[in-house]
Design an enzyme around this catalytic site. Structure first.
Site, PDB file in Angstrom:
ATOM      1  N   ASP A  58       2.125  -3.799  -9.491  1.00  0.00           N
ATOM      2  CA  ASP A  58       1.849  -5.119 -10.069  1.00  0.00           C
ATOM      3  C   ASP A  58       2.239  -5.167 -11.542  1.00  0.00           C
ATOM      4  OD1 ASP A  58       0.768  -5.334  -7.606  1.00  0.00           O
ATOM      5  OD2 ASP A  58      -1.316  -5.469  -8.269  1.00  0.00           O
ATOM      6  N   HIS A  85       0.833  -1.213   0.000  1.00  0.00           N
ATOM      7  CA  HIS A  85       0.000   0.000   0.000  1.00  0.00           C
ATOM      8  C   HIS A  85       0.867   1.263   0.000  1.00  0.00           C
ATOM      9  CE1 HIS A  85      -3.880  -2.025   0.325  1.00  0.00           C
ATOM     10  NE2 HIS A  85      -3.257  -2.896   1.100  1.00  0.00           N
ATOM     11  N   GLU A 108      -6.538  -1.227 -15.815  1.00  0.00           N
ATOM     12  CA  GLU A 108      -7.138  -1.690 -14.553  1.00  0.00           C
ATOM     13  C   GLU A 108      -7.931  -0.571 -13.863  1.00  0.00           C
ATOM     14  OE1 GLU A 108      -5.140  -4.728 -12.913  1.00  0.00           O
ATOM     15  OE2 GLU A 108      -6.198  -4.723 -11.012  1.00  0.00           O
ATOM     16  N   SER A 124      -4.272 -10.386 -12.532  1.00  0.00           N
ATOM     17  CA  SER A 124      -4.816  -9.401 -13.480  1.00  0.00           C
ATOM     18  C   SER A 124      -3.680  -8.668 -14.194  1.00  0.00           C
ATOM     19  CB  SER A 124      -5.766  -8.422 -12.792  1.00  0.00           C
ATOM     20  OG  SER A 124      -5.125  -7.763 -11.733  1.00  0.00           O
ATOM     21  N   LEU A 152      -1.595 -12.276  -6.067  1.00  0.00           N
ATOM     22  CA  LEU A 152      -0.370 -12.553  -6.822  1.00  0.00           C
ATOM     23  C   LEU A 152      -0.429 -11.943  -8.224  1.00  0.00           C
ATOM     24  CD1 LEU A 152       0.458 -16.230  -5.744  1.00  0.00           C
ATOM     25  CD2 LEU A 152       1.201 -14.073  -4.738  1.00  0.00           C
TER      26      LEU A 152
HETATM   27  C1  GLA Z   1      -2.854  -4.275  -5.142  1.00  0.00           C
HETATM   28  C2  GLA Z   1      -2.644  -3.102  -6.092  1.00  0.00           C
HETATM   29  C3  GLA Z   1      -1.197  -2.602  -6.019  1.00  0.00           C
HETATM   30  C4  GLA Z   1      -0.799  -2.314  -4.575  1.00  0.00           C
HETATM   31  C5  GLA Z   1      -1.135  -3.497  -3.674  1.00  0.00           C
HETATM   32  C6  GLA Z   1      -0.920  -3.199  -2.214  1.00  0.00           C
HETATM   33  O1  GLA Z   1      -2.096  -5.365  -5.557  1.00  0.00           O
HETATM   34  O2  GLA Z   1      -2.923  -3.492  -7.411  1.00  0.00           O
HETATM   35  O3  GLA Z   1      -1.039  -1.466  -6.825  1.00  0.00           O
HETATM   36  O4  GLA Z   1      -1.394  -1.126  -4.130  1.00  0.00           O
HETATM   37  O5  GLA Z   1      -2.484  -3.912  -3.821  1.00  0.00           O
HETATM   38  O6  GLA Z   1       0.429  -2.978  -1.954  1.00  0.00           O
END
Ligand code: GLA
Length: 374
Positions: A170, A36, A158, A126, A123
């Site tokens: 991600d 986060h 997304e 997406s 994980l």
């Molecule tokens: C999800 C979001 C990421 C990140 C994490 C938490 O995976 O897609 O961008 O904010 O939560 O670290």
């Protein structure tokens, strides 16, 4: 537009006839530290997992794109004017729309998707789908998109089409990370650095079996709270706040903003310390502290994840453990001595299952490419 369940594990040729014009693949990721923080312009440290998503595509005449998802045994059709309603197809649709907005002349496509990235556990299944789609499109149309641009388009897909106001961790991890290095990412500047893991260490990922969905969980709410805290602190993002220097200002925030900001600023500091730390025990202690902060300050853990993390931390061969991904269920990650990896995974999992809970070892995947457990 339409959706029907054809029979299992069909190839591109089985579904569409003939062969694909291009293919793209991308891995899922597990985040070792920095949770986060990305949407607060902060720092993260993910690593790619062995499981990947494969996308095969071919341009066709007409307006209608067909997506066949082999693992879901589903076929979905859409046009640019008529978006799909199924979640998995929305990610692909979003990528194609964002590519179009970028000025790319995207034709109608036949698309075949096969993936062993576990879904809905944190994980980044997406992001793997988005990045693999854009890689296939890049190959098909010979596009001048580098891996960072692909990650940016995937993130826009997304946010704008799947309803999750995610950061860019991600998609950057799926686009740039590998399975042997952690990827240090500054989410503001997009500066990246590959960090070696210590020899003899390995990553273990366990699924708590508690389902989560980012669009419906408190993810967007947490992000809004962070943005409100940043506004009240007079900065562009919580990245600009220092845990020590600005302690009094953070303490003056109303709850829950005080704890949300405390998590983000301490988590950023942990990632910066982690990339410099000299041994896996020190790194593991930072992972353990991250879990406490996610549980108490950010309030995104659940009791099942707390149980797994505590059990993992109790093993002498485990350097550190924490929930990973957004939380609200999903998976946890541990850094372990590699010879003990499989034994620890099976031992902690069997004690977990004995309580009547559902769970799985997700990383390492077993030899058949399947995940262990139930
Ligand atoms: C999800 C979001 C990421 C990140 C994490 C938490 O995976 O897609 O961008 O904010 O939560 O670290």
């Amino acid at each position: 537009m339409t959706s029907q369940p054809p029979s299992k594990s069909k190839s591109f040729a089985d579904v569409f006839g003939g062969s694909a014009g291009a293919v793209g693949a991308a891995p899922g990721r597990v985040n070792l530290l920095g949770e986060h923080t990305d949407y607060n312009d902060g720092y993260v440290l993910p690593i790619a997992i062995p499981q990947q998503t494969h996308v095969a595509i071919r341009a066709i005449i007409g307006d209608t794109t067909t997506v066949y998802a082999a693992d879901l045994e589903r076929s979905v059709q859409f046009t640019f004017a008529s978006p799909p309603t199924e979640q998995f197809a929305t990610y692909i649709y979003g990528c194609l729309v964002e590519a179009r907005i970028e000025g790319i002349n995207v034709p109608a496509l036949d698309i075949h998707v096969a993936s062993d990235v576990p879904m809905g556990v944190g994980l980044s299944s997406s992001a793997a789908l988005e990045v693999a789609t854009l890689r296939a499109l890049r190959e098909l149309l010979d596009l001048p998109l580098d891996n960072v641009r692909i990650a940016q388009l995937a993130q826009r897909a997304e946010i704008n089409h799947a309803g999750v106001r995610c950061g860019i961790m991600d998609q950057m991890a799926s686009s740039l990370a590998d399975t042997t290095h952690a990827l240090f990412l500054d989410a503001r500047t997009l500066h990246v650095q590959l960090i070696d893991l210590w020899p003899g260490t390995a990553v273990l990922v366990l699924d708590s079996g508690v389902a989560r969905s980012l669009a419906t969980s408190g993810f967007n709410q947490r992000r809004a709270e962070c943005e409100q805290a940043a506004r009240m602190l007079g900065v562009a993002a919580l990245r600009d706040i220092d845990a020590d220097r600005d302690a009094a200002k953070i303490n003056a925030l109303p709850e829950p903003l005080r704890r949300r900001a405390r998590h983000v600023v301490t988590e950023n500091a942990r990632v910066l310390r982690a990339v410099k730390c000299g041994d896996p025990r020190e790194f593991g202690a930072l992972m353990n502290a991250s879990h406490v902060s996610l549980r108490d300050n950010f309030e995104v853990s659940v009791s099942q994840l707390d149980w797994l993390v505590t059990s993992l931390q109790a093993q002498p061969e485990v350097y550190g453990a924490r929930l990973t991904g957004a939380g609200f269920g999903g998976a946890c990650v541990a850094l372990c001595e590699s010879p003990a990896l499989t034994r620890i995974g099976e031992m902690v999992l069997s004690a977990y299952l004995a309580q009547g809970l559902r769970g799985r070892v997700l990383v390492p995947p077993d030899r058949a490419g399947q995940v262990l457990g139930c």
